[in-house]
Design a protein around this motif. Structure first.
Motif, PDB file in Angstrom:
ATOM      1  N   GLY A  47       0.615  -1.161  -0.168  1.00 33.62           N
ATOM      2  CA  GLY A  47       0.007   0.085   0.119  1.00 33.62           C
ATOM      3  C   GLY A  47       0.871   1.359  -0.157  1.00 33.62           C
ATOM      4  O   GLY A  47       2.073   1.230  -0.457  1.00 33.62           O
ATOM      5  N   THR A 101      -3.843   1.058   3.207  1.00 39.70           N
ATOM      6  CA  THR A 101      -3.911  -0.194   2.532  1.00 39.70           C
ATOM      7  C   THR A 101      -5.338  -0.467   1.999  1.00 39.70           C
ATOM      8  O   THR A 101      -6.371   0.434   1.838  1.00 39.70           O
ATOM      9  N   ASN A 160      -3.300  -3.387  -2.627  1.00 39.93           N
ATOM     10  CA  ASN A 160      -2.103  -2.863  -1.981  1.00 39.93           C
ATOM     11  C   ASN A 160      -0.828  -3.047  -2.834  1.00 39.93           C
ATOM     12  O   ASN A 160       0.192  -2.780  -2.470  1.00 39.93           O
TER      13      ASN A 160
END
Length: 976
Positions: free
Chosen positions: A520, A534, A542
């Motif tokens: 992320g 995320t 991510n």
């Protein structure tokens, strides 16, 4: 050192393409995706929102992800299905080429036993249309022959097609013939329509819309008001259908001249565009989401998303060198630049697509990874072959290459440029595979592209940027590093997540945004992580790659779509999502650029351009969800109410779907069992194989990213107890147990009775044999001989010897009489008795008989018991039938034991049992009476004790000796 002269070759320019440079974001479905055939005739959406396609090879149902096919193998009357229509009850009517019809109800092809009219209608010329009126009459229309009016299940009437031609049932019946139109209220209007045009109609806002002339459309409302809608262009003659959309646009489909779309502006309908010109269009259809579907003869199906006005795309069909685009930007002259592989670059200017092939020194992929305009007026292009500078005023005039090399022992190798960053002053930091270089703005303005490598270790580098303090932030193999006037700061020791692969960096208002591949986005402020963004916070994935900053909004490229990250006045992060549902040509985004007007997303299928200002963000409809199949033991049990599932074979599979076509991949599903916690899943099937016994209700629901949850669907079932836990099993066990106990006690009583009878029989037999044995021992012959011997001693005047003989004889008789009622006596008593007997016989026979008795020293004769009256008959038999016939002999008795048995051997050296049996003097029943009684007594003893008893007689002559050997093995019985 080798020199790479190929970097200084002239640019090779291809022909410019004078095209309308953008195209609409069609989605194309063909046999490769699951269609029965690429020849598609008709499209319809049923009440459950599934899309159905009529093709030359059957029909298929589409749910947004999968196709379900139907052919003659499933019961269709013909594989070539020309039309699909739906009646008031939701049944689908298939009008087939051979003139037959088929009906699909609840996803199943109906057989003629359910609807006999299927056989009564056709075959013949195919029916070209079907209408359903408010009384549930089905009207089939044929251009060549009679029409049919059907009342299910089995009534058919035929009519002439001139009478009634169309119906609209959900708003009331509209009836039209060639001269008159009748509204649902019953008002009549004279008309003069051609028969062909009457079949082209739609219903919108209480008005019937009919195609009348090449340049106009007639609308008739329920009050019988007629309006002529003028169009700004003349339509071709080959119109096949017409309909309104919710934006009051009119779609008119022609066979080969394309699909005309008219929009309303200032009260007039103007041509917006002509779609799919040159394709053989068979029909056009709009679904409940607003998407428009086109069926193409030989070309499958194309779908145009609802927001097509604000989303366009660039691909190979628009003149691009390649559909795979890895970099995109827009320069100050509003030219759009595209970077491909193999050193190919395109730019669009005034709707002209220009193709540029950069010279390449190798045969590798040669991707263009980043394109950006420098303030000095150059277009900077970074890729696997180095860094290229093109003059923005005339990009086709001259190429300026900057290569970055490292030298090994054999050659100079070009280092690919992974990234570059233009700071606020115009200086450029270049990330190569193994170093970071800087190029001053003043040098670039002078066309002097001299680079200076920074004093950093040689390692793999990924990205670089600077902040407002001119501190340099870069990522390498070890993670994130900040380099300022006070030295360097490595973040990986403080934050292990910042030691991962960081593929892009971006600075905005005191914050550093870091793209961590697979983890992320990380936001850093004052050298500390303040946010980790995320999928849990709203990222589509991510797996984040390129970052682009525009007006305080961060655009994040992922493999699942585009995210837009911003903050509100409270400094709270807000995350927006842009996916194929919003018009992206693909969700795998390689690069992104945005300006005030558009968002440009580079993908492996081309570049999507989304208009920021004209994009209509409508709320998606609430999804609906259905169980498509419930499988148990390989059988579909979807329609079975609360089935009972065997515990032994309890594997269950539930298939479900929400028919979504704009963004089928964006549907999220949740399920629960027995109203427990909802569990999220992206799958459209669930499998259960280990549920414990009990009653269950499975609930499943779905939603799109901006929609509310659908109403949950339910399926109840029961996992049965294993048979060994059921009440009937316990009942059976109880009955069996009671029956077994009764049977056991009955058998036991029977056995006891039988044992008692046998015991009595044994006792009776043993007593009888004992009496017989006693008779054998005190037989008259023995008594007579003994008394004769005593008389002889008396006559001879030997009173002492006669007295001794008489005393022994009296003791022997007394002991035999004492043991007549005893089953067992001690071994000591038995030895005493046989001593008395043998002494008596020896005294009578004098020197003719010798005997000896040997007993093992381990034997306790007083404690061991043996059956009474067993040995004397055997001794008498040995003396009288073995020894005396030869005149004299010796008798040996040996007694021994082990832990379980007592062994007795009686051996004589007489004539042997074989010769004794043959002797005429021994061939009488009386002579063998004692021996037979002994055998029977030992046999009954073995049965009584249920232990082994051995008794054998062998002639020693067979082993080369002389005489007879009797062997007895008895269970060792003690008096304890």
């Amino acid at each position: 050192m080798k020199k790479t002269c190929s970097f200084f070759l002239l640019l090779l320019f291809s022909t410019c393409f004078d095209l309308f440079s953008q195209s609409y974001p069609y989605r194309h479905y063909s046999v490769d995706d699951g269609l029965n055939s690429n020849t598609v005739y008709d499209i319809i959406q049923d009440r459950r929102r599934f899309i159905w396609f009529a093709t030359s090879a059957g029909v298929c149902r589409f749910d947004g992800k999968q196709f379900r096919r139907y052919t003659v193998d499933n019961g269709l009357g013909d594989n070539e299905v020309l039309k699909i229509r739906m009646d008031n009850q939701g049944r689908l009517w298939l009008l087939q080429f051979n003139g037959t019809i088929s009906i699909i109800e609840d996803d199943n092809v109906c057989v003629d036993s359910i609807y006999p009219v299927i056989k009564k209608v056709g075959p013949g010329f195919f029916y070209s249309n079907m209408f359903s009126d408010s009384l549930d009459n089905i009207w089939l229309y044929s251009k060549r022959e009679r029409g049919s009016r059907i009342q299910l299940p089995d009534k058919v009437e035929f009519y002439q097609p001139d009478s009634i031609l169309l119906f609209q049932t959900n708003k009331g019946d509209w009836k039209v013939n060639r001269q008159t139109l009748i509204t649902p209220e019953g008002s009549h209007s004279p008309v003069n329509f051609s028969q062909q045009r009457l079949l082209l109609w739609d219903y919108y806002k209480d008005s019937l819309i009919i195609m009348v002339t090449d340049s106009g459309i007639v609308t008739v409302n329920r009050k019988n008001n007629i309006e002529i809608i003028k169009l700004d262009v003349k339509l071709p003659s080959s119109v096949v259908n017409i309909f309104y959309d919710n934006n009051e646009g009119i779609w008119v489909t022609t066979v080969k001249e394309g699909v005309y779309y008219f929009t309303k502006k200032n009260g007039e309908y103007k041509l917006f565009d002509i779609f799919l010109k040159g394709e053989y269009i068979t029909t056009t259809f709009r679904d409940n989401e607003g998407n428009v579907w086109f069926s193409i003869h030989g070309g499958g199906v194309k779908m145009l998303p609802w927001n097509f006005k604000s989303v366009k795309s660039y691909s190979e069909e628009n003149g691009l060198s390649d559909k795979e685009v890895y970099a995109v930007t827009v320069d100050s002259k509003k030219r759009i630049w595209f970077g491909h592989k193999y050193g190919k670059i395109d730019f669009v200017e005034n709707n002209l697509v220009h193709n540029i092939n950069l010279p390449s020194s190798t045969n590798n992929l040669a991707r263009i990874l980043k394109i950006e305009e420098h303030p000095s007026g150059y277009i900077m292009i970074a890729g696997d072959e180095g860094l290229c500078f093109l003059n923005i005023e005339d990009p086709k005039k001259k190429i300026n290459w900057k290569t970055f090399n490292f030298t090994n022992q054999s050659s100079t190798i070009i280092q690919p440029v992974k990234d570059f960053f233009i700071d606020a002053s115009g200086d450029v930091y270049v990330i190569t595979q193994e170093a970071i270089h800087s190029i001053k703005k003043t040098d670039i303005e002078k066309s002097n592209f001299v680079s200076t490598p920074m004093d950093l270790p040689r390692k793999r580098y990924y990205s670089v940027c600077t902040d407002d303090r001119q501190q340099i932030w870069y990522s390498d193999f070890d993670g994130l590093i900040k380099m300022g006037s006070k030295g360097s700061l490595a973040f990986n020791s403080r934050y292990p997540l910042l030691g991962k692969r960081l593929v892009d960096l971006c600075f905005n208002k005191g914050k550093i945004y870091v793209s961590v591949l697979g983890y992320g986005i990380i936001v850093i402020e004052n050298d500390s992580i303040i946010k980790h963004i995320t999928t849990e916070q709203g990222l589509l994935s991510n797996h984040c790659v390129r970052l682009f900053l525009f007006k305080d909004k961060l655009y994040v490229s992922t493999n699942e779509g585009l995210n837009i990250v911003s903050t509100d006045k409270d400094n709270t992060f807000i995350i927006e999502q842009v996916t194929t549902a919003d018009g992206l040509i693909s969700n795998q985004i390689n690069d992104v650029f945005t300006d005030d007007q558009n968002i440009y997303a580079a993908t492996l299928k081309g570049v999507s351009v989304i208009n920021r200002r004209s994009t209509v963000h409508k709320s998606p409809p609430q999804p609906v969800i259905y169980f498509t199949k419930v499988l148990w033991q390989g059988n579909d049990i979807t329609k079975i109410k609360k089935p009972q599932i065997s515990y032994i074979d309890k594997y269950l599979r539930f298939d479900f779907i929400s028919p979504i076509f704009t963004f089928p991949g964006g549907v999220t599903y949740e399920y629960n069992l027995n109203n427990e916690k909802w569990i999220s899943t992206q799958n459209t099937s669930l499998e259960f194989n280990s549920l414990p016994p009990g009653d269950y209700t499975l609930q499943v629901r779905s939603k799109l990213k901006d929609s509310v949850w659908s109403n949950p669907i339910e399926y109840s079932f029961k996992i049965l107890q294993p048979f060994y836990k059921t009440s009937w099993f316990y009942l059976i066990i109880f009955v069996l147990l009671i029956s077994s106990l009764i049977l056991f006690y009955a058998l036991r009583i029977r056995r006891i009775k039988k044992e008692q009878i046998i015991k009595l029989e044994y006792e009776h037999k043993i007593n009888y044999l004992q009496n017989q044995a006693l008779q054998a021992m005190v037989n008259p012959h023995f008594i007579f001989n003994s008394l004769s011997a005593i008389q002889q001693q008396i006559n001879a005047g030997d009173s002492i010897k006669a007295g001794s003989y008489l005393s022994r004889f009296a003791k022997l008789l007394r002991k035999n009489l004492e043991t007549i009622n005893e089953n067992y006596i001690s071994l000591a008593e038995e030895i005493e008795r046989i001593n008395l007997y043998l002494e008596s016989e020896k005294m009578r026979l004098e020197e003719k008989l010798q005997y000896e008795i040997k007993m093992s020293v381990s034997l306790s004769a007083n404690e061991i018991l043996i059956p009474s009256m067993v040995l004397q008959p055997l001794l008498e038999n040995a003396i009288w039938h073995g020894i005396l016939p030869q005149g004299m002999g010796t008798l040996k008795i040996a007694i021994s034991n082990d832990d379980k048995s007592l062994f007795i051997q009686i051996e004589d050296n007489g004539i042997g049992i074989n010769q004794a049996i043959k002797s005429p003097s021994n061939n009488t029943h009386r002579k063998h009476f004692g021996l037979q009684i002994t055998k029977e007594r030992l046999s009954f003893l073995a049965k009584k004790l249920n232990k082994a008893v051995e008794f054998s007689i062998s002639d020693l002559q067979e082993s080369g000796s002389k005489g007879t050997l009797v062997f007895i093995s008895l269970p060792l019985i003690t008096n304890e």
